[in-house]
Enzyme design. Structure first.
Site, mmCIF file in Angstrom:
data_model
loop_
_atom_site.group_PDB
_atom_site.id
_atom_site.type_symbol
_atom_site.label_atom_id
_atom_site.label_comp_id
_atom_site.label_asym_id
_atom_site.label_seq_id
_atom_site.Cartn_x
_atom_site.Cartn_y
_atom_site.Cartn_z
ATOM 1 N N ASP A 102 43.461 41.676 31.903
ATOM 2 C CA ASP A 102 43.369 42.537 33.087
ATOM 3 C C ASP A 102 42.757 41.798 34.277
ATOM 4 O O ASP A 102 43.087 42.077 35.428
ATOM 5 C CB ASP A 102 42.532 43.773 32.756
ATOM 6 C CG ASP A 102 41.189 43.407 32.141
ATOM 7 O OD1 ASP A 102 40.193 43.392 32.881
ATOM 8 O OD2 ASP A 102 41.133 43.135 30.924
ATOM 9 N N LYS A 130 43.692 47.748 25.202
ATOM 10 C CA LYS A 130 42.643 48.070 26.173
ATOM 11 C C LYS A 130 43.276 48.134 27.557
ATOM 12 O O LYS A 130 43.798 47.135 28.060
ATOM 13 C CB LYS A 130 41.554 47.000 26.157
ATOM 14 C CG LYS A 130 40.423 47.286 27.142
ATOM 15 C CD LYS A 130 39.579 46.058 27.440
ATOM 16 C CE LYS A 130 40.311 45.055 28.276
ATOM 17 N NZ LYS A 130 39.457 43.983 28.825
ATOM 18 N N TYR A 170 39.565 34.098 29.276
ATOM 19 C CA TYR A 170 38.777 34.743 30.329
ATOM 20 C C TYR A 170 37.638 33.813 30.778
ATOM 21 O O TYR A 170 37.407 33.612 31.969
ATOM 22 C CB TYR A 170 38.209 36.073 29.832
ATOM 23 C CG TYR A 170 37.147 36.643 30.729
ATOM 24 C CD1 TYR A 170 37.477 37.346 31.869
ATOM 25 C CD2 TYR A 170 35.790 36.449 30.444
ATOM 26 C CE1 TYR A 170 36.500 37.857 32.709
ATOM 27 C CE2 TYR A 170 34.802 36.948 31.276
ATOM 28 C CZ TYR A 170 35.159 37.642 32.408
ATOM 29 O OH TYR A 170 34.197 38.132 33.239
#
Length: 518
Positions: free
Chosen positions: A297, A369, A262
């Site tokens: 995500d 998640k 990320y």
């Protein structure tokens, strides 16, 4: 048995590719350290505070060692040496260095056995403190009980920790199970951790140890009142990843965003730097019983969720293997994914359901998640409620665990207390009325969802095979994740990487990984 009839051999093949990718990268990781890792060692040895200019003492000591070309030995080597030769505590030594009264490289080298003994005695005390924190969490969960279904996860982000506390308590009373105090914009790019309680921030609140303590205290208080344990989440990504993990362990945080990929892709942090930092941070989180959240995500905010679904799954496989190398068990891997397909896509709900079911079956022990729709939220709150309802349905049908609530006002403003209440009511209604729906349905053999899952898995195996051949660093250069290219020697923080010397010391890896509770 796979409800969606996944090819077990392909899942195994993907996992084997991912393991080799992680092991190949780990060779580089274990040969190097960073300024953040060494600052973390100092914090775990009890060094804290700031000087008159507000610079943290761990930064001052590490900068001193770096300037003297001595950081490659590790902060523990030099602090341990000074403890033996000067008969001072790590905090006292750090204060002397910060004041300019001590050069750690000019101290005669003590006997290695005495040096290691001195450091390990202090290190053991911190490890025991973290172990006790984990015990407190477990005692509270045993006494108050834990939730069997999805955790309702909400964000507070006022910029003021005291205002955050008010909002967090309100959210807990409305039914939230996890409170995430989102970090102020840009903090991930700071190469130091701010000090003390903070009341100003943009788009979030500073992550500091005092802010962690204040929020933990507040959530414990409201949790006892409600008869529920309320989990606290923060962010240990960025240039201070392992330091924030250590502070979270000291203050009993429960969930941490913790993902090097990320930071590389979305914050342009140097890949070498952050993968080294990630290893130590995950060892700390693993020992502390912290659930990590990974950031797959986010890939779908820059890439198409239908076309690039396999990159999400590939990253989940890689994150799983990196976590295992750091001693973090599957039960603490909040691998990330999201409900982010274009609402105009025909049968989009079926594809979202297939993706979520596939993730659930491939990572059966992981508290996955699951992130809400954000990319295609338009400001139409009525349509937004419908999108969030479909997202809530997928969660309960497929057994997702960390369910970050979608807000009907996602595209308009920072949520009001009433918006959170509406989101919690929506999810609670769906989770109750559909609780056993997932166990009652079957997926059509040869149907749209089965075919979709097979296609994504096949593409994932191909991608992981290519990454194994090219190496993770080269893959990130070519932009295979989220369509973002990052150079190996570019980004922020590379100058904070050092190659370990033959004398390098860090007692915490052994204590956390071998003397751990996992």
């Amino acid at each position: 048995m796979s409800k969606i009839r996944l090819d077990v051999k392909k899942v195994k093949e993907a996992r084997e590719h991912a393991k080799k990718i992680a092991l190949n990268t780990q060779r580089f990781v274990e040969e190097h350290s960073t300024v953040a890792v060494e600052r973390t060692v100092l914090r775990l040895l009890g060094v804290d505070g700031i000087n008159e200019e507000g610079v943290p003492l761990p930064n001052l000591v590490v900068d001193h060692l770096k300037e003297k070309h001595a950081l490659e030995d590790g902060a523990a080597f030099h602090i341990g040496n000074a403890m033996v030769m000067l008969k001072k505590t790590p905090q006292e030594i750090a204060e002397e260095v910060a004041a300019g009264n001590l050069d750690l490289t000019k101290i005669p080298v003590a006997d290695a056995f005495e040096r290691n003994l001195a450091v390990e005695e202090v290190a053991q005390k911190m490890v025991e403190k973290i172990r006790k924190n984990r015990g407190v969490r477990e005692e509270k969960l045993e006494r108050l009980g834990d939730k069997s279904g999805p955790y309702l996860y909400v964000i507070v982000a006022t910029g003021n920790i005291y205002a955050d506390i008010v909002q967090a308590k309100a959210a807990a009373k409305q039914g939230a199970d996890i409170i995430a105090v989102i970090r102020t914009t840009g903090q991930s790019l700071l190469d130091y951790v701010p000090y003390g309680a903070t009341t100003e921030g943009f788009g979030g609140t500073m992550a500091t140890q005092e802010n962690f303590r204040l929020m933990r205290e507040a959530l414990d208080e409201v949790g006892e009142e409600l008869g529920r344990y309320i989990r606290l989440c923060n962010y240990c990504s960025g240039l201070c990843m392992p330091e924030i993990a250590a502070m979270g362990a000291m203050e009993r945080l429960d969930v941490m965003l913790n993902d090097a990929l990320y930071g590389i892709l979305f914050r342009d942090i140097n890949m070498k730097r952050t993968l080294i930092d990630q290893y130590f941070s995950r060892a700390i989180n693993g020992f502390a019983g912290v659930i990590i959240n990974t950031g797959e995500d986010n890939y779908l905010t820059t890439a198409d969720a239908y076309e690039e679904a396999h990159t999400v799954l590939a990253s989940q496989f890689i994150n799983e293997q990196f976590a295992l190398l750091a001693g973090l068990p599957e039960e603490q891997m909040g691998l990330g994914h999201a409900f982010e397909m274009d609402p105009s896509l025909k049968n989009g709900f079926l594809y979202e359901l297939a993706q979520a079911q596939m993730a659930r079956e491939i990572f059966p022990k992981a508290p996955l998640k699951y992130m809400p729709p954000t990319k295609f939220m338009t400001g139409d709150i009525f349509k937004g409620q419908v999108q969030n309802t479909l997202f809530n349905m997928v969660t309960i049908m497929t057994g997702q665990k960390l369910h970050l609530l979608g807000m009907m006002t996602e595209a308009i403003h920072t949520p009001f207390l009433s918006d959170r209440a509406a989101a919690i009511d929506n999810a609670s209604y769906i989770f109750n009325t559909m609780e056993d729906f997932g166990n009652e349905i079957e997926y059509k053999k040869g149907g749209i969802m089965e075919k979709r899952a097979q296609e994504v898995l096949e593409e994932t195996v191909k991608l992981l095979g290519n990454i194994e051949k090219e190496g993770l660093f080269r893959t990130l250069e070519t932009g295979k994740f989220a369509g973002i290219k990052r150079p190996q020697d570019g980004g922020k923080g590379l100058d904070g990487v050092v190659r370990k010397s033959a004398h390098y010391e860090n007692p915490f890896f052994e204590l956390l990984l071998e003397d751990g509770v996992n």
